[in-house]
Motif scaffolding. Structure first.
Motif: not given
Length: 305
Positions: A210, A273, A276-277
């Motif tokens: 991230t 990102a 990934c979150r």
């Protein structure tokens, strides 16, 4: 290795990798884009239809032709006034810039200029880079002759060498070109290696990915900002305001790939990102649902007498 040390080393490697991203993208675009003659000609080809560029080219060609014509007319006592041919030359040159022949000449001229600059950058001779205007002058003369314009036959078609780069400028650019040839390959490779190493040593690799993605997006945004500032500074350095639209069009054409790469870095970084979150959120939900539920407290039973 302790967790704190691993996280610190990972953060340093990822930060260095993200710092190299905009510089690596810039060096790669110049080395593998602008330094390639075919890609350069393809990038410059649409400018042949740009009115600002057509006007700038017409002014340059017209000035070269009229200088030669005026010299010839002044030397002849029986010739008309030197300025009498100017309207015809101006009309012929500007009409020529709107033809297919001009687009062909534009591509050929850009290819010749690019080849000449590359040869000058790759050898050790200290010489200026020049371009011959004779092919374009010949096209204008042919058009004037076909239109039965007087004095058209007397327009000289000579090999007029127009300077592109002075010798001292070539020597300075050669050093930068040599650096870019090395940096265009090694900077992106180094950024990828550092990012991989930073993710590998991290205690939590999802967070490392991230951080790398966000840093890449930030590097792309910085690159886009640098291109925009460079455009403003380049146009500010041009003294004549009439030439700024043409210079802006050329700058935009030369930096088109760089702008595309910068926004791709921003979009790709933000997308990774977010993924990934989202995966982290799903993992937490999965762990919460997999945890065993607490046994309800059993009510005390009454003893029977």
């Amino acid at each position: 290795m302790s967790t704190r040390l691993r996280n610190a080393l990972s953060a340093a490697l990822i930060a260095l990798s993200c710092l190299l991203v905009p510089f690596g993208a810039l060096a790669a675009c110049v080395t593998y884009g602008l330094a390639d003659t075919g890609r350069y000609v393809t990038a410059m080809a649409p400018l042949a239809a740009d009115p600002a560029v057509q006007g700038a080219v017409a002014d340059s060609v017209e000035g070269g032709i009229l200088d030669e014509v005026d010299d010839r007319l002044e030397a002849s006592s029986a010739a008309p006034e030197p300025g009498s041919v100017r309207p015809f030359v101006d009309d012929a040159v500007r009409s020529f810039t709107r033809t297919d022949a001009f687009r062909t000449a534009w591509d050929a001229g850009n290819r010749a200029v690019h080849d000449a600059v590359l040869r000058a950058l790759r050898d050790d001779r200290e010489r200026a880079v020049t371009v011959d205007l004779a092919p374009i002058t010949a096209q204008v003369k042919r058009r004037l002759t076909d239109d039965h314009v007087g004095l058209a036959e007397r327009i000289p078609v000579e090999h007029t060498e127009v300077p592109v780069l002075p010798a001292d400028e070539v020597a300075r650019l050669r050093k930068g070109y040599d650096v870019l040839e090395v940096a265009g390959f090694w900077l992106p490779v180094s950024a990828a290696v550092l990012a991989t190493a930073g993710i590998a040593v991290a205690a939590c690799r999802r967070r490392a990915v991230t951080a790398t993605a966000l840093g890449t997006a930030l590097g792309g945004a910085f690159l886009a900002l640098a291109v925009a500032i460079g455009r403003r500074l380049t146009l500010a350095d041009i003294g004549e305001a009439a030439h700024r639209p043409a210079a802006g069009a050329i700058y935009d054409a030369l930096t088109q790939t760089l702008r595309t790469v910068s926004w791709l870095l921003v979009v790709l970084g933000l997308a990774v990102a977010l993924v990934c979150r989202f995966t982290e959120f799903l993992a937490r939900r999965r762990r919460a649902s997999a945890a065993p539920a607490a046994d309800p407290a059993q009510e005390p039973t009454r003893a029977r007498v």
